[in-house]
Design an enzyme around this catalytic site. Structure first.
Site, PDB file in Angstrom:
ATOM      1  N   HIS A  31      -5.523  -0.941  -4.865  1.00  0.00           N
ATOM      2  CA  HIS A  31      -5.820   0.223  -4.027  1.00  0.00           C
ATOM      3  C   HIS A  31      -6.651   1.184  -4.863  1.00  0.00           C
ATOM      4  CE1 HIS A  31      -2.250  -1.604  -2.191  1.00  0.00           C
ATOM      5  NE2 HIS A  31      -2.868  -1.295  -1.077  1.00  0.00           N
TER       6      HIS A  31
ATOM      7  N   LYS B 168     -12.380  -3.466   8.076  1.00  0.00           N
ATOM      8  CA  LYS B 168     -12.348  -4.254   6.851  1.00  0.00           C
ATOM      9  C   LYS B 168     -13.519  -5.221   6.788  1.00  0.00           C
ATOM     10  CE  LYS B 168      -9.212  -7.666   8.940  1.00  0.00           C
ATOM     11  NZ  LYS B 168      -8.095  -8.571   8.719  1.00  0.00           N
TER      12      LYS B 168
ATOM     13  N   ASP C 187      -3.136  -7.552  -4.990  1.00  0.00           N
ATOM     14  CA  ASP C 187      -3.487  -6.312  -4.318  1.00  0.00           C
ATOM     15  C   ASP C 187      -4.104  -5.293  -5.265  1.00  0.00           C
ATOM     16  OD1 ASP C 187      -3.365  -5.700  -1.663  1.00  0.00           O
ATOM     17  OD2 ASP C 187      -1.210  -5.396  -1.607  1.00  0.00           O
TER      18      ASP C 187
ATOM     19  N   GLN D  33       0.780 -10.867  -3.303  1.00  0.00           N
ATOM     20  CA  GLN D  33      -0.600 -10.472  -3.036  1.00  0.00           C
ATOM     21  C   GLN D  33      -1.285 -10.014  -4.327  1.00  0.00           C
ATOM     22  OE1 GLN D  33       0.183  -7.501   0.119  1.00  0.00           O
ATOM     23  NE2 GLN D  33      -1.099  -8.783   1.425  1.00  0.00           N
TER      24      GLN D  33
ATOM     25  N   HIS E 135      -8.269  -0.535   0.304  1.00  0.00           N
ATOM     26  CA  HIS E 135      -7.372  -1.659   0.056  1.00  0.00           C
ATOM     27  C   HIS E 135      -8.242  -2.877  -0.233  1.00  0.00           C
ATOM     28  CE1 HIS E 135      -4.060   0.415   2.489  1.00  0.00           C
ATOM     29  NE2 HIS E 135      -5.164   1.024   2.897  1.00  0.00           N
TER      30      HIS E 135
ATOM     31  N   CYS F 140       0.789  -1.236   0.000  1.00  0.00           N
ATOM     32  CA  CYS F 140       0.000   0.000   0.000  1.00  0.00           C
ATOM     33  C   CYS F 140       0.824   1.292   0.000  1.00  0.00           C
ATOM     34  CB  CYS F 140      -1.012  -0.010   1.141  1.00  0.00           C
ATOM     35  SG  CYS F 140      -0.560  -0.910   2.604  1.00  0.00           S
TER      36      CYS F 140
ATOM     37  N   ARG G 119       7.401 -11.221   4.839  1.00  0.00           N
ATOM     38  CA  ARG G 119       7.047 -11.034   6.245  1.00  0.00           C
ATOM     39  C   ARG G 119       7.754 -12.104   7.069  1.00  0.00           C
ATOM     40  NH1 ARG G 119       0.464  -9.993   5.669  1.00  0.00           N
ATOM     41  NH2 ARG G 119       0.644  -8.278   4.176  1.00  0.00           N
TER      42      ARG G 119
END
Length: 649
Positions: free
Chosen positions: A387, A468, A385, A383, A514, A336, A365
């Site tokens: 945004h 979320k 992902d 991911q 997100h 992000c 991670r």
């Protein structure tokens, strides 16, 4: 005459009872069936035993074995009985703690000098059931910190003493059951007689409180049920799950592997890369059609960025760091912050919004080695992902589109049961003001209600930067997996100074959404393998068809078929080994190749194939041209979503 209290029930009805009435008595006033089946209550949002007197007006929910809350109380209470059984069999052991988990419960034990192995399981199970059948009740009582410390210090229970030292006086409660007492917050069944079956599953090493600097304890995993049949059904599912273990399938199908040179970092083989690339290609096309733009942001960014985003303070223990040109950098754990930099690189107007940016971003991670589990828990993953930067007025439309998109994607992969959760502000680690959080939570809640999908509030489980919506699917073995998420964020746009020019030329802060559809490609890959038992949809199969000549005399015709299939865009393979055709067919079945084209004298003369479909058997003789068209149609058909998922929340 006792004072009356007002009890509000989930169906909206309100009943009045004398002060001191228990949840069990409320259940009895509704129906004897409910009273027999109730396991625990929720009173004003807090899990409470059925025999706890109600002293004020309250919102009351009664939970049975059919509810997640009922199972949680059942397994929570079972953990107490397990600890009691262990103490009676192994005097002098030290107890850590034993919570319920999604499927069962565990207890962390320091066995000291006692020799313990899984061969002891039958003896422990027998003692457990002896205690359960005795009809132990679970009763809570408040104790002072001094009394709690004195109780455990007298027993040399150093782990419990450590926990109590961190608690404030006035918040400490004990649970008494039979001859056993444990430090506990509450939420138990009323009587242990409802527990009819138990199975100790396995053990694992677990550092005390998850800290590798602490002593490693023995964690005993177990599960219990209100009937022997339910236990037997569960054990059958566990056996089926072992057959479907994605780590075994990944090896058998030559898709990925793990090696000690990179613990937690998957090595992808060709077959696995075919599937990953097909997944990403499909999603790219869908996202482009939906107005998204693709970006790619750096893997390593400097320390200042992560301070600004809040990750350094709230997520630092999970990050990897490095030093470049005398400055501190971090390997990104999330995509992000990079997306905010792309947004800010150009002036933005309200006419540009919503701006939808997606990235198949590799993140790292740090996970403790003890929790690494195949593709389900890795240290590097990609991911899916996105945004979305939008105005306040666009939030509902964007979130609604995302809900529809996510549900359609799940239907494509055969996930038909979906639970939806609205996760709210964490208690401690979060950024932004309470006003921002309240506003964000209210937006998501209103959108879900207008979309008319059932959902459950998951208190305190939001991301540190915003609330979320989480999507949890059930696979073919009825296991639950959290996949997609939609997260509303007012905080990061403020931290990074994001703006757009409104219709009246004022500068306004955008809202940042997100979202992930699959979560991560790696974890979804593992889930899909187990869901399908390795029988991937035809469009995803790394080898869609294999050509099987009955002897090498027909290899030339096999080459002709191979070239025809490749030209048609079909992933084909040839098995020209000097083996009997029965062995070639068996191996193709084991490797889960969807279509097998068997060729011999007749097929070569007629420009045809003998078609066999995995798990379905022989389909007869089909011309080569017809086979190609059938394959192309079947591939297209396999990429069409099945009906929308059914909600189970």
């Amino acid at each position: 005459m006792s004072a009356q209290i007002q009890i509000s029930l989930p169906d909206g009805s309100v009943r009045h009872y004398p002060q001191g009435t228990t949840p069990l008595q409320v259940a009895e006033s509704i129906s004897q069936g409910l009273a027999r089946n109730a396991l625990v209550a929720t009173v004003n949002g807090k899990r409470t035993e059925l025999q706890t007197p109600l002293t004020t007006d309250a919102q009351l929910r009664l939970h049975t074995w059919k509810d997640a809350e009922g199972k949680e109380a059942f397994w929570h209470s079972s953990a107490h009985i397990l600890a009691e059984a262990l103490e009676s069999l192994y005097p002098g052991i030290q107890l850590g703690f034993g919570p319920p988990i999604e499927e069962g419960f565990y207890y962390d034990i320091d066995f000291g000098d006692h020799k313990f192995s899984e061969e002891d399981f039958p003896q422990i199970e027998a003692r457990f059931m002896e205690l359960a059948r005795s009809g132990e009740t679970f009763r809570m009582r408040a104790v002072s910190k001094a009394d709690a410390l004195a109780y455990y210090q007298a027993r040399g229970a150093t782990y419990k003493v450590e926990l109590i030292n961190e608690l404030q006086d006035g918040t400490i409660t004990f649970c008494d059951s039979g001859n056993f007492t444990d430090l506990c917050k509450g939420g138990h069944i009323d009587n242990s007689k409802v527990i009819k079956a138990v199975k100790l599953l396995h053990t694992a090493g677990a550092y005390w409180r998850g800290n590798s600097a602490n002593k490693q304890l023995t964690r005993i995993y177990a599960i219990s049920f209100p009937s022997q049949k339910e236990l037997e059904d569960h054990l059958h599912l566990l056996e089926e799950a072992k057959k479907r273990d994605h780590r075994r399938l990944g090896k058998e199908l030559d898709m990925f592997s793990f090696h000690e040179e990179g613990p937690g970092f998957p090595f992808w083989h060709h077959n696995g890369m075919v599937v990953l690339n097909e997944l990403q290609t499909y999603l790219r096309h869908r996202l482009f059609d939906s107005g998204y733009e693709e970006i790619k942001t750096p893997l390593i960014l400097n320390e200042e960025l992560w301070h600004r985003s809040g990750h350094w303070h709230n997520y630092g223990e999970n990050m990897y760091f490095t030093h470049i040109d005398e400055e501190n950098y971090a390997v990104k754990p999330m995509n992000c912050p990079g997306a905010t930099i792309v947004y800010k690189n150009s002036p933005r107007s309200y006419k540009d919004l919503p701006l939808r940016l997606f990235e198949f971003g590799l993140v790292h991670r740090h996970e403790l080695s003890g929790v690494l589990t195949g593709l389900f828990r890795v240290r590097a993953f990609t991911q899916d992902d996105a945004h979305i930067f939008c105005t306040f007025e666009q939030i509902e439309a964007e979130v609604t589109k995302l809900i529809d998109f996510i549900l359609e994607i799940y239907a494509l992969f055969g996930f038909h049961d979906v639970d939806i959760f609205l996760s709210t502000r964490p208690e401690d680690k979060y950024v932004g003001t309470l006003e921002q959080w309240d506003k964000a939570e209210s937006y998501l809640k209103a959108t879900l209600e207008r979309r008319q999908v059932p959902f459950t509030i998951n208190e305190g489980d939001g991301a540190f930067y915003g609330p979320k919506i989480d999507f949890v699917v059930r696979d073919s073995l009825r296991r639950r997996w959290q996949l997609g998420t939609i997260q509303l964020d007012f905080n990061m746009p403020k931290r990074f100074g994001l703006e757009y020019v409104g219709a009246d030329n004022d500068t306004i802060q955008p809202v940042m959404i997100h979202r992930a559809l699959l979560g991560s490609f790696e974890r979804f890959f593992g889930i899909l393998l187990e869901h399908t038992a390795g029988n991937l949809p035809l469009w995803l199969a790394p080898r869609q068809v294999v050509i099987l000549p009955i002897s090498d005399k027909f290899n030339a015709y096999g080459d002709e078929i191979y070239a025809t299939l490749k030209k048609a865009g079909i992933r084909a393979d040839k098995d020209y080994r000097n083996e009997k055709i029965s062995r070639k067919i068996r191996d193709a079945e084991v490797h889960k190749v969807p279509w097998m084209l068997i060729i011999g004298e007749k097929e070569a003369q007629n420009q045809s194939v003998s078609l066999r479909v995995h798990t379905e058997g022989d389909k007869g003789n089909v011309s080569l041209s017809e086979t190609v068209e059938m394959l192309k149609n079947a591939i297209t058909q396999s990429q069409k979503p099945t009906p929308e998922p059914q909600f189970t929340a």
